[in-house]
Write a protein that holds these residues in place. Sequence first.
Motif, short mmCIF file in Angstrom:
data_model
loop_
_atom_site.label_atom_id
_atom_site.label_comp_id
_atom_site.label_asym_id
_atom_site.label_seq_id
_atom_site.Cartn_x
_atom_site.Cartn_y
_atom_site.Cartn_z
N ASP A 109 37.48 122.91 9.74
CA ASP A 109 36.30 122.43 9.03
C ASP A 109 36.28 122.95 7.60
O ASP A 109 36.35 124.17 7.37
CB ASP A 109 35.04 122.89 9.78
N GLU A 110 36.18 122.04 6.65
CA GLU A 110 36.22 122.44 5.24
C GLU A 110 35.07 123.39 4.90
O GLU A 110 35.27 124.38 4.17
CB GLU A 110 36.15 121.22 4.33
N GLY A 111 33.87 123.13 5.42
CA GLY A 111 32.74 124.00 5.12
C GLY A 111 32.98 125.42 5.59
O GLY A 111 32.66 126.38 4.87
N SER A 112 33.53 125.58 6.77
CA SER A 112 33.84 126.91 7.29
C SER A 112 34.87 127.62 6.42
O SER A 112 34.76 128.82 6.13
CB SER A 112 34.37 126.82 8.72
N THR A 123 38.15 116.00 11.90
CA THR A 123 36.89 115.85 12.64
C THR A 123 35.75 115.70 11.64
O THR A 123 35.90 116.03 10.46
CB THR A 123 36.63 117.08 13.52
N PRO A 124 34.57 115.23 12.09
CA PRO A 124 33.42 115.15 11.18
C PRO A 124 33.00 116.54 10.69
O PRO A 124 33.31 117.56 11.32
CB PRO A 124 32.32 114.54 12.07
N ASP A 125 32.30 116.57 9.55
CA ASP A 125 31.80 117.83 9.02
C ASP A 125 30.89 118.51 10.04
O ASP A 125 30.07 117.87 10.69
CB ASP A 125 30.98 117.59 7.74
N ALA A 150 30.93 123.15 18.09
CA ALA A 150 32.01 124.04 17.64
C ALA A 150 33.11 124.11 18.69
O ALA A 150 34.30 124.17 18.36
CB ALA A 150 31.47 125.43 17.34
N GLY A 151 32.72 124.12 19.97
CA GLY A 151 33.72 124.15 21.03
C GLY A 151 34.58 122.89 21.02
O GLY A 151 35.80 122.96 21.14
N ALA A 152 33.94 121.73 20.86
CA ALA A 152 34.70 120.48 20.81
C ALA A 152 35.60 120.42 19.59
O ALA A 152 36.74 119.96 19.66
CB ALA A 152 33.73 119.29 20.82
N TRP A 177 40.99 120.46 16.77
CA TRP A 177 41.90 120.98 15.74
C TRP A 177 43.23 121.43 16.36
O TRP A 177 44.29 121.21 15.77
CB TRP A 177 41.25 122.13 14.98
N ILE A 178 43.16 122.06 17.53
CA ILE A 178 44.39 122.44 18.23
C ILE A 178 45.23 121.19 18.50
O ILE A 178 46.43 121.15 18.23
CB ILE A 178 44.09 123.16 19.55
N ASP A 179 44.58 120.17 19.06
CA ASP A 179 45.31 118.96 19.44
C ASP A 179 45.90 118.25 18.22
O ASP A 179 47.04 117.78 18.26
CB ASP A 179 44.38 118.02 20.21
#
Length: 346
Positions: free
Chosen positions: A37-40, A78-80, A95-97, A102-104
Motif C-alpha cells: 500500500d502506497e499510503g503505508s 490493490t485499492p488504497d 489489512a488481512g486481505a 500482495w504475497i500472491d
Amino acid sequence: MRPRIAVSVGCPSGVGPEVAMVAAAAERHARVLLVGDEGSLRAAARGRGVAMSRLVRVASPEEAWNLPSRAVAVWQPTPDLPARDRAPGRPSRAAGAAQLAWIDAACDLVSRGGADALTTGPVSKEAIAGSGGRTAREFLGHTEHLQRRLRAREVVMAFWSPALVTSLATTHLPLASVPRAVTRAAVARAAYWLAWLLSKVGPRAPRVAVASLNPHAGEGGLLGREERTQIGPGITAARARLASSGIEAEVEGPVPAETAFRLALGRGKPRERRWDGVVAMYHDQATIPMKLAGFGDAVNVSLGLPIVRTSVDHGTGYDRAGAWKADARGMMAAIALAIALETGLR
C-alpha cells in the motif's frame, strides 16, 4: 544486470512497510520493487527520513526496472487502504486481505519471470485467516501457502544467519502432531535441501547434523523409537539423493538436539564448528536456538520452490509499529540472501 527483487511488505499495521522501505532505500546490489500500500509506505518513508521524491508508484512492475537507481519503486495491486485499515498495531479485516493479495501478486510476478526473487515481510496469520476467502482461511504461513500456489512437489522451511543455519522436517504443526509427521521422507527432504542451501552459500562441501526428536537421541529406544524407525532411514535416503544429485555433503545423525546445535554454533567461532547446519524435527526446536544466536539478521528461506523466496525471521512487531525505530537488518539480510541465491542459480 542487477537482480530484480519483489518484496511483499507484510502487514500494513506492523513494522513490515517500515523495514521494507529502509532496506529498499539502502539497497545497492539489486533493484527492489515494494509490493504493498502506497499510503503505508509513504508513512514509513516520512517516519524514517527517506525523501518523498525517491518514492515512485508504478502502474506495472515492468516500469520499476527502468527507474533511476536511487528511486524506490512501489507497486500497489490493490485499492488504497484507508488510514483506519493501516493504523499501527491494529490490523483490520481489510489489512488481512491486502497482505495476502500482495504475497500472491509478488509470487506470481516472480513465477512468470517478471522478477528474479521474492522476499516477504512479516504478516499476521490471524488477520489473513480472518479476512475471508478459501485460501485465506487455509493460510498457516508463507511456506505452506506458496507451496500450494506454486504447486511445488516439496518445500522445506529453513533459517539462515551468519551464526547458524537450520532446516525443519515439519513446520507449523501442533506439538502433539509432530511425532507422526516425522517420517523418513520428511527427514530426507529437510537434510537434502539444507545441504543444497549450504552448498550454494558456503565455500566447501557442507557438514550437516540431523537432530533427534527424543531426548538423548532416544537412548537406544528407551525414550522413543523415531530415531531408529524414521530419522535414521531418512538420513540414509538423504545421502543417496545428494550423491545422485552430485552434491558433496556429509550428513550425520541422529544427534541429540542439544549437542547438534551447540556444536553447530561452535561458541561463535567458525573454526570450532563441527557442523555447518542442523536439521530440526519441529518448529521451535529450530527457532529457539536460531533466535538466540541470530535474531535481527536471521533469514527464513523456503527451499524446494520453483522460485527463490526469502523472508525476515521476525513478526509484525505491533508493539513497535508507528514508533519508526524498527530494526531493518533482517529485511536487509533477507534481500541479500535472495540476491546470493538468485545469482548462484544463474
